[in-house]
Motif scaffolding. Structure first.
Motif, PDB file in Angstrom:
ATOM      1  N   UNK A   1       0.799  -1.217   0.000  1.00  0.00           N
ATOM      2  CA  UNK A   1       0.000   0.000   0.000  1.00  0.00           C
ATOM      3  C   UNK A   1       0.829   1.263   0.000  1.00  0.00           C
ATOM      4  N   UNK A   2       0.205   2.375  -0.396  1.00  0.00           N
ATOM      5  CA  UNK A   2       0.877   3.667  -0.394  1.00  0.00           C
ATOM      6  C   UNK A   2      -0.140   4.762  -0.127  1.00  0.00           C
ATOM      7  N   UNK A   3       0.347   5.911   0.285  1.00  0.00           N
ATOM      8  CA  UNK A   3      -0.517   7.054   0.597  1.00  0.00           C
ATOM      9  C   UNK A   3       0.285   8.333   0.418  1.00  0.00           C
TER      10      UNK A   3
ATOM     11  N   UNK B   1       8.684   3.424   3.299  1.00  0.00           N
ATOM     12  CA  UNK B   1       9.548   4.369   2.601  1.00  0.00           C
ATOM     13  C   UNK B   1       8.848   5.712   2.563  1.00  0.00           C
ATOM     14  N   UNK B   2       9.568   6.759   2.915  1.00  0.00           N
ATOM     15  CA  UNK B   2       9.019   8.111   2.908  1.00  0.00           C
ATOM     16  C   UNK B   2       9.750   8.917   1.836  1.00  0.00           C
ATOM     17  N   UNK B   3       8.993   9.503   0.910  1.00  0.00           N
ATOM     18  CA  UNK B   3       9.567  10.310  -0.166  1.00  0.00           C
ATOM     19  C   UNK B   3       8.945  11.698  -0.144  1.00  0.00           C
ATOM     20  N   UNK B   4       9.781  12.729  -0.351  1.00  0.00           N
ATOM     21  CA  UNK B   4       9.268  14.091  -0.450  1.00  0.00           C
ATOM     22  C   UNK B   4       9.469  14.608  -1.863  1.00  0.00           C
ATOM     23  N   UNK B   5       8.727  15.670  -2.205  1.00  0.00           N
ATOM     24  CA  UNK B   5       8.862  16.240  -3.545  1.00  0.00           C
ATOM     25  C   UNK B   5      10.176  16.986  -3.728  1.00  0.00           C
ATOM     26  N   UNK B   6      10.965  17.128  -2.661  1.00  0.00           N
ATOM     27  CA  UNK B   6      12.310  17.699  -2.768  1.00  0.00           C
ATOM     28  C   UNK B   6      13.346  16.653  -3.147  1.00  0.00           C
TER      29      UNK B   6
ATOM     30  N   UNK C   1      14.543  10.705   0.272  1.00  0.00           N
ATOM     31  CA  UNK C   1      13.984   9.368   0.433  1.00  0.00           C
ATOM     32  C   UNK C   1      14.508   8.782   1.743  1.00  0.00           C
ATOM     33  N   UNK C   2      13.598   8.339   2.605  1.00  0.00           N
ATOM     34  CA  UNK C   2      13.981   7.767   3.896  1.00  0.00           C
ATOM     35  C   UNK C   2      13.366   6.372   4.008  1.00  0.00           C
ATOM     36  N   UNK C   3      14.224   5.391   4.253  1.00  0.00           N
ATOM     37  CA  UNK C   3      13.774   4.019   4.466  1.00  0.00           C
ATOM     38  C   UNK C   3      13.641   3.780   5.968  1.00  0.00           C
ATOM     39  N   UNK C   4      12.408   3.589   6.426  1.00  0.00           N
ATOM     40  CA  UNK C   4      12.163   3.364   7.844  1.00  0.00           C
ATOM     41  C   UNK C   4      11.984   1.871   8.101  1.00  0.00           C
TER      42      UNK C   4
ATOM     43  N   UNK D   1       4.996  11.066   0.124  1.00  0.00           N
ATOM     44  CA  UNK D   1       4.420   9.771  -0.243  1.00  0.00           C
ATOM     45  C   UNK D   1       4.991   8.692   0.664  1.00  0.00           C
ATOM     46  N   UNK D   2       4.099   7.906   1.251  1.00  0.00           N
ATOM     47  CA  UNK D   2       4.476   6.762   2.074  1.00  0.00           C
ATOM     48  C   UNK D   2       4.127   5.490   1.319  1.00  0.00           C
ATOM     49  N   UNK D   3       5.026   4.523   1.342  1.00  0.00           N
ATOM     50  CA  UNK D   3       4.765   3.222   0.739  1.00  0.00           C
ATOM     51  C   UNK D   3       5.317   2.144   1.656  1.00  0.00           C
TER      52      UNK D   3
END
Length: 298
Positions: free
Chosen positions: A43-45, A64-69, A72-75, A98-100
């Motif tokens: 899933x993603x949001x 995974x957290x991604x920003x429009x800048x 990318x952060x892998x949690x 975006x979270x996936x």
């Protein structure tokens, strides 16, 4: 008593993509927010941060957290809030995020309206200070991942508290509903709860908030279950009571209008004496429930 301030998990399913969605307009205050998101495997949001800063905190699972800048952060996350300290990601205001999650999980988005746009950052689990607070039956564990002086934010303050079964935390009752420089800071607060199951039962806890004579006269006596939240715009809050056999977790989210980001509290005058008894008692031997993992801080 105080039903407007107690948000039950079974009533939160209408919150759109979130199982819990608390924003300043809904809460009737100016700064603090909390969203809880369940993602299925794969899933993603996506969400816009708007005028608030946010910390993405895994409650269970990783993402995974991604920003429009382009950040990318892998949690890695964790199995549950009772299993370990987690890493997290800070995302600034005025961003698209975006979270996936490949395996799925539950994620808290702790937010605060803010003025400054700070850089997006990764918070490693190994860098989270784990504090043992109180002694005896008042012993609890505090994971200070987003505390003032621990991790830089503009206004947001967020910590996790774990209370062994049978213990009282958020005790003595205290408040932070007025600005008194050097003594008390004005902070709106959200408590989000999870209760550790035991012997085939989900378990419950209890939360008390009593009027301080300020603000909305908040008065709450709530039986809380996993997924519940309590809003605290003002008032003496505590105790938070863990039923015997069931450890209690709560996530505290705070923010307010003060120029300085700080957590200054005033103890209830009838109960503050309990702090004086703590040096004569040992910390509950069940604590810590876990410690932050060793590792390099990114």
């Amino acid at each position: 008593m105080g039903t407007e301030f107690h948000l039950k998990a079974d009533a939160a399913a209408e919150a759109g993509p979130y199982v819990l969605d608390i924003d300043p307009e809904q809460a009737g205050w100016g700064y603090s927010s909390l969203r809880v998101l369940d993602l299925p495997p794969g899933g993603h949001h996506s969400f816009a941060t708007g005028g608030s800063e946010w910390i993405v905190l895994p409650l269970s699972g990783g993402c995974t957290v991604r920003t429009d800048d382009g950040e990318v952060f892998e949690l890695a996350g964790r199995k549950s809030v009772f299993a370990g300290v987690t890493d997290f990601a800070y995302v600034p205001r005025d961003a698209q995020v975006r979270l996936a999650s490949e395996a799925g999980g539950r994620f808290a988005l702790t937010g605060a309206r803010c003025a400054r746009r700070l850089p997006a950052r990764y918070g490693p689990a190994s860098g989270v200070p784990v504090e043992l607070r109180g002694t005896g039956s008042c012993s609890r564990q505090v994971n200070n991942f987003g505390a003032a002086g621990t991790f830089e934010c503009d206004r947001l303050i967020a910590v996790e508290v774990l209370t062994p079964g049978g213990n009282w935390s958020s005790y003595p009752p205290h408040k932070h509903d007025e600005c008194r420089p050097g003594e008390e800071s004005e902070l709106e607060e959200i408590y989000y709860f999870e209760i550790e199951p035991s012997h085939g039962t989900d378990g419950v806890g209890y939360q008390r908030v009593s009027p301080s004579g300020r603000g909305r006269g908040t008065d709450v006596l709530a039986e809380v279950r996993s997924g519940d939240a309590v809003l605290i715009p003002d008032g003496w809050h505590g105790p938070s009571i863990a039923a015997p056999g069931h450890a209690m977790y709560y996530l505290n989210v705070m923010a307010g209008p003060g120029e300085t980001r700080e957590w200054l509290i005033c103890d209830h005058p009838e109960h503050g004496w309990i702090r004086g008894t703590w040096p004569d008692r040992p910390v509950d031997a069940r604590l810590p429930l876990y410690e932050a993992p060793a590792g390099d801080v990114r």
